[in-house]
Write an enzyme that holds these catalytic residues in place. Structure first.
Site, PDB file in Angstrom:
ATOM      1  N   ASN A 147      35.911   4.362  40.105  1.00 33.13           N
ATOM      2  CA  ASN A 147      36.386   5.746  40.048  1.00 33.13           C
ATOM      3  C   ASN A 147      37.163   6.177  41.282  1.00 33.13           C
ATOM      4  O   ASN A 147      37.965   7.090  41.232  1.00 33.13           O
ATOM      5  CB  ASN A 147      35.227   6.713  39.792  1.00 33.13           C
ATOM      6  N   HIS A 197      34.976  13.288  28.774  1.00 33.54           N
ATOM      7  CA  HIS A 197      35.851  14.148  29.583  1.00 33.54           C
ATOM      8  C   HIS A 197      36.768  13.394  30.536  1.00 33.54           C
ATOM      9  O   HIS A 197      37.569  14.000  31.240  1.00 33.54           O
ATOM     10  CB  HIS A 197      35.040  15.228  30.321  1.00 33.54           C
ATOM     11  N   CYS A 320      30.800  15.213  44.763  1.00 32.88           N
ATOM     12  CA  CYS A 320      29.440  15.443  44.276  1.00 32.88           C
ATOM     13  C   CYS A 320      29.406  16.810  43.629  1.00 32.88           C
ATOM     14  O   CYS A 320      30.253  17.647  43.910  1.00 32.88           O
ATOM     15  CB  CYS A 320      28.441  15.437  45.412  1.00 32.88           C
TER      16      CYS A 320
END
Ligand code: PLP
Length: 375
Positions: A147, A197, A320
């Site tokens: 990611n 998503h 986060c």
């Protein structure tokens, strides 16, 4: 595609790896599904039409992964699918790669972590050694695309090594789906995680793909939904949106591939203008949309805030939910020092990106880098 994307006040959205803007066709499918009133478990006509909608979405997600619909288990997120994969086989110990997403690392906090190589790929020789030394055959978790760096991992090879030692392999494909062709059979994996998503669908719905015959123990217990592997009345709107996003992802794979030249130009011009900058993972094969840029001496968080003031949205390190940014564990695992690991930003393009997006990013980032160098 629009250079601005659906943004507040003309801001530029370059954070598709955090979440992608909902695609218009997905939104249309979800709006239509709002008129469905039935519970998919009800036997009456209303329930049956809701069930049909779930079945159609399951078939679309299955097509994206190259599996049969019965192999798709809907969950409440990619995070939940990762937890189910890692915690659903209690007789197996777990081995994870050091560059996994927090949702894998936190689901198996005591699991040994396989090191990464400097190019951002996982060290397969270390996997082989760890499996040879393991007392019993574990479950190995290795993502398909990272990611933060976008680096594509050698999952098919890792699967072969895992299977030779009787281990299972779980692949977190959340950042790969919709960006590169995806085939669960070609990876040979036993379990695979997806999240809607990241591919133009809604947040709050994911899927765990299971090899035939593999039965994890449910984490969420109650009714008989999802073959008793994930109880709770189905999130009909989310699942319909996931199905539509999966269909779109298959249809628009060439558009996703066309982001690579945009991303490459972004990096080329960024490095030409700011020679001290570096691209992380640039020597390995990557998904086409992701760039991890290090600007030595300028904390990632400072860059993100500076760019935000200039109307450009990117992220730093691993974002986060608290909004706090830690030095990247991924860059640390790749052997980068703490300073580099703290001065990286992630620029992630997507279906709203075009040449103008890249030009506007470059103007803002280069100006910021030059200001920081003078300060
Ligand atoms: N796995 C990876 C690689 C991710 O990047 C993310 C989200 O950022 C997740 C899992 C978690 O997915 P979700 O946001 O659906 O919980």
């Amino acid at each position: 595609m629009s250079g601005n994307g659906p943004a507040p006040g003309g801001h530029l959205y370059l954070d598709h790896n955090a979440t992608t803007p909902l695609k218009p066709a997905v939104k249309a499918a979800m709006v239509q599904a709002m008129d469905l009133v039935g519970n998919p478990s009800s036997v009456h006509a209303f329930g049956r039409s809701a069930r049909r909608a779930v079945d159609e979405a399951r078939a679309a997600v299955a097509a994206l992964a190259g599996v049969r619909p019965a192999q798709v288990l809907f969950t409440g997120s990619g995070t939940e699918a990762n937890n189910l994969a890692l915690r659903g086989f209690t007789t197996r110990t777990v081995l994870v790669s050091a560059i996994e997403h927090e949702s894998v690392l936190a689901a198996a906090p005591d699991a040994p972590r396989l090191p990464a190589c400097r190019d951002g790929t996982i060290d397969l020789a270390a996997l082989e050694r760890a499996l040879a030394a393991a007392a019993s055959a574990p479950l190995v978790s290795l993502m398909l695309a990272n990611n933060e760096t976008g680096v594509i991992q050698p999952v098919a090879e890792a699967t072969r090594i895992a299977h030779a030692h009787g281990a299972l392999l779980h692949c977190d494909a959340v950042q790969a789906a919709g960006r590169i062709p995806l085939s669960f059979p070609a990876l040979g994996a036993d379990l695979m995680t997806l999240s809607a998503h990241k591919l133009g669908g809604p947040a709050g719905v994911g899927a765990l793909i299971l090899a035939e015959g593999l039965e994890p123990e449910a984490l969420i217990r109650g009714g008989g939904q999802e073959r008793r592997k994930r109880a709770g009345t189905e999130n009909l709107l989310g699942i319909v949106g996931f199905g539509a996003a999966a269909r779109q992802a298959l249809d628009t794979l060439p558009d996703a591939a066309a982001l690579a030249p945009l991303r490459d130009r972004l990096e080329c011009e960024a490095l030409a203008a700011v020679p001290q900058a570096r691209v992380m993972g640039g020597l390995a094969a990557r998904v086409p949309n992701t760039s991890c840029l290090v600007l030595p001496g300028v904390p990632g968080e400072t860059q993100v805030m500076g760019l935000d003031l200039a109307g450009v949205a990117v992220s730093a390190g691993s974002a986060c939910s608290s909004g706090k940014v830690k030095p990247s564990h991924v860059l640390a695992a790749m052997g980068e020092d703490a300073a580099a690991a703290a001065s990286a930003i992630r620029v992630s393009l997507g279906w709203t990106s075009d040449d103008e997006t890249v030009d506007r990013f470059l103007a803002a980032w280069i100006a910021m880098a030059r200001r920081s160098a003078r300060a």
